[in-house]
Design a protein around this motif. Structure first.
Motif, mmCIF file in Angstrom:
data_model
loop_
_atom_site.group_PDB
_atom_site.id
_atom_site.type_symbol
_atom_site.label_atom_id
_atom_site.label_comp_id
_atom_site.label_asym_id
_atom_site.label_seq_id
_atom_site.Cartn_x
_atom_site.Cartn_y
_atom_site.Cartn_z
ATOM 1 N N SER A 243 0.834 -1.205 0.000
ATOM 2 C CA SER A 243 0.000 0.000 0.000
ATOM 3 C C SER A 243 0.868 1.253 0.000
ATOM 4 C CB SER A 243 -0.947 -0.009 1.198
ATOM 5 O OG SER A 243 -0.234 0.064 2.418
ATOM 6 N N ARG A 244 1.969 1.239 0.746
ATOM 7 C CA ARG A 244 2.883 2.383 0.743
ATOM 8 C C ARG A 244 3.601 2.508 -0.593
ATOM 9 N NH1 ARG A 244 2.336 0.856 6.001
ATOM 10 N NH2 ARG A 244 2.545 2.465 7.633
ATOM 11 N N TYR A 245 3.975 1.390 -1.144
ATOM 12 C CA TYR A 245 4.610 1.368 -2.461
ATOM 13 C C TYR A 245 3.673 1.938 -3.520
ATOM 14 C CZ TYR A 245 5.733 -1.127 -6.874
ATOM 15 O OH TYR A 245 5.965 -1.487 -8.176
ATOM 16 N N GLN A 246 2.434 1.518 -3.499
ATOM 17 C CA GLN A 246 1.470 1.975 -4.503
ATOM 18 C C GLN A 246 1.106 3.443 -4.324
ATOM 19 O OE1 GLN A 246 -1.454 -1.008 -3.733
ATOM 20 N NE2 GLN A 246 -0.382 -2.584 -4.911
ATOM 21 N N ALA A 247 1.098 3.927 -3.077
ATOM 22 C CA ALA A 247 0.691 5.312 -2.815
ATOM 23 C C ALA A 247 1.772 6.323 -3.178
ATOM 24 C CB ALA A 247 0.313 5.458 -1.340
ATOM 25 N N ALA A 248 3.025 5.904 -3.137
ATOM 26 C CA ALA A 248 4.108 6.856 -3.406
ATOM 27 C C ALA A 248 4.121 7.256 -4.878
ATOM 28 C CB ALA A 248 5.448 6.237 -3.021
ATOM 29 N N THR B 234 12.997 -17.590 -7.538
ATOM 30 C CA THR B 234 11.982 -16.538 -7.443
ATOM 31 C C THR B 234 12.264 -15.490 -8.507
ATOM 32 O OG1 THR B 234 13.250 -15.102 -5.937
ATOM 33 C CG2 THR B 234 11.857 -16.804 -4.916
ATOM 34 N N GLU B 235 11.294 -14.633 -8.722
ATOM 35 C CA GLU B 235 11.563 -13.423 -9.483
ATOM 36 C C GLU B 235 12.447 -12.493 -8.649
ATOM 37 O OE1 GLU B 235 8.223 -11.940 -12.184
ATOM 38 O OE2 GLU B 235 7.116 -12.786 -10.495
ATOM 39 N N THR B 236 13.170 -11.610 -9.321
ATOM 40 C CA THR B 236 14.021 -10.648 -8.626
ATOM 41 C C THR B 236 13.152 -9.541 -8.039
ATOM 42 O OG1 THR B 236 15.817 -11.133 -10.169
ATOM 43 C CG2 THR B 236 16.010 -9.124 -8.864
ATOM 44 N N MET B 237 13.153 -9.417 -6.721
ATOM 45 C CA MET B 237 12.243 -8.506 -6.036
ATOM 46 C C MET B 237 12.382 -7.069 -6.527
ATOM 47 S SD MET B 237 11.857 -7.893 -1.905
ATOM 48 C CE MET B 237 11.503 -9.627 -1.575
ATOM 49 N N ASP B 238 13.620 -6.606 -6.664
ATOM 50 C CA ASP B 238 13.850 -5.226 -7.088
ATOM 51 C C ASP B 238 13.236 -4.961 -8.465
ATOM 52 O OD1 ASP B 238 16.430 -4.388 -5.123
ATOM 53 O OD2 ASP B 238 16.233 -6.515 -5.627
ATOM 54 N N LEU B 239 13.379 -5.939 -9.364
ATOM 55 C CA LEU B 239 12.882 -5.741 -10.721
ATOM 56 C C LEU B 239 11.363 -5.764 -10.776
ATOM 57 C CD1 LEU B 239 15.391 -7.848 -12.846
ATOM 58 C CD2 LEU B 239 15.532 -5.461 -12.114
ATOM 59 N N VAL B 240 10.742 -6.606 -9.965
ATOM 60 C CA VAL B 240 9.275 -6.631 -9.914
ATOM 61 C C VAL B 240 8.752 -5.286 -9.421
ATOM 62 C CG1 VAL B 240 7.288 -7.654 -8.740
ATOM 63 C CG2 VAL B 240 9.088 -9.126 -9.660
ATOM 64 N N LEU B 241 9.365 -4.744 -8.375
ATOM 65 C CA LEU B 241 8.937 -3.445 -7.854
ATOM 66 C C LEU B 241 9.199 -2.346 -8.879
ATOM 67 C CD1 LEU B 241 10.226 -3.760 -4.174
ATOM 68 C CD2 LEU B 241 7.842 -3.854 -4.946
#
Length: 299
Positions: A73-78, A149-156
């Motif tokens: 939610s914080r990620y999406q709101a920024a 897994t997928e790379t977390m940084d790249l997904v974000l």
């Protein structure tokens, strides 16, 4: 080792050059860490009143789908997003990991150490490292045993880019490559091959510390890696120089970039979790610059 997955795009670049087998593991050689994911995240409020949400990633081995709703939610709101470096340049990073002098990793290591590498990774995976520079091969060895897994940084990153957020990159890929080349040299690779803990055991402990949100445990693992480096023959000066080039110098260089970004708007920042640890980590450095910093542990 002290440097385990401190560079954001190494995982993606190694996959791009075929150095890491990210298909599901067929042997019992994959670290397993169960239980809930407790994120490492800080809120830093700057003089302007805007906030930097600083989130610690695990570059490989933790499924981004596990991130809890209160993080997302914080990620999406920024309205803005930042990460270590631009993944659009990952292919260039991958190309720079390749040898260009006609030699092979096997020739550099010699028969005894090549046999150790094959014993750790298997002959097929070791063969994929033949055309890589020593630093890239060492990074691939450090990744061995992490869950697929997928790379977390790249997904974000991709989610933020597709949402039209303002994008900021804290450094150029060349900075990361320079750090790898300095720290993960031939001596470091041989040290890893001499250490039976390199791979599954170390990654199991790393996953457990990250998933539990235990920054003290992450710092302890880093300190243990420094002790191993000294035991392998590095001087205190050399160990300190490696920590500086891989972590602390980069952390300090990021602070002005973050200050500029957060002066304009709220921003979500995703960097490797080790960059958030200790009195020279990003949260501590922001606090020293007058930011009000607190750990975020829930909604």
């Amino acid at each position: 080792m002290t440097r385990r997955w401190s560079v954001a795009l190494v995982a993606a670049a190694l996959v791009a050059v075929g150095a890491c087998d990210r298909s599901p593991a067929s042997r019992g050689d994959t670290a397993v860490a169960s239980g809930p994911l407790t994120p490492i995240m800080y809120e830093a409020t700057g003089p302007s009143g805007h906030k930097a949400i600083v989130f610690g990633t695990m570059h490989a081995g933790v499924d981004p789908a596990e991130l809890p709703a209160w993080v997302m939610s914080r990620y999406q709101a920024a309205p803005a997003f930042a990460m270590e470096t631009d993944p659009g340049e990952a292919m260039g990073l991958a190309a720079l990991m390749m040898r260009t002098d006609g030699t092979t990793l096997e020739a550099e290591l010699g028969p005894a150490y090549w046999a150790k590498l094959e014993a750790k990774l298997g002959k097929d995976e070791a063969a994929r490292l033949q055309p890589l520079k020593t630093s890239a091969a060492a990074a691939a060895l450090e990744a061995h045993g992490l869950p697929t897994t997928e790379t977390m940084d790249l997904v974000l990153h991709d989610g933020a880019f597709n949402a039209g957020k303002h994008m900021t990159y804290l450094e150029k890929p060349e900075v990361q490559l320079r750090a790898l080349d300095i720290v993960l040299d031939g001596r470091a690779l041989r040290q890893m091959l001499d250490d039976p803990g390199t791979g599954l055991d170390d990654n199991q402990r790393l996953l457990t510390a990250y998933r539990s949100g235990d920054t003290a445990a992450l710092e302890a693992l880093y300190a243990e890696g420094e002790r191993k480096s000294r035991a392998a023959g590095l001087t205190d000066v050399e160990v300190a120089a490696q920590t500086a080039v891989m972590l602390t110098d980069r952390n300090r260089a990021w602070i002005p970039v973050i200050e500029t970004a957060v002066a304009q708007q709220d921003i979500f920042i995703a960097v490797g979790a080790m960059h958030l640890c200790g009195d020279k980590g990003v949260p501590a450095l922001l606090a020293a610059r007058g930011f009000k910093v607190q750990r975020v542990t829930g909604p």
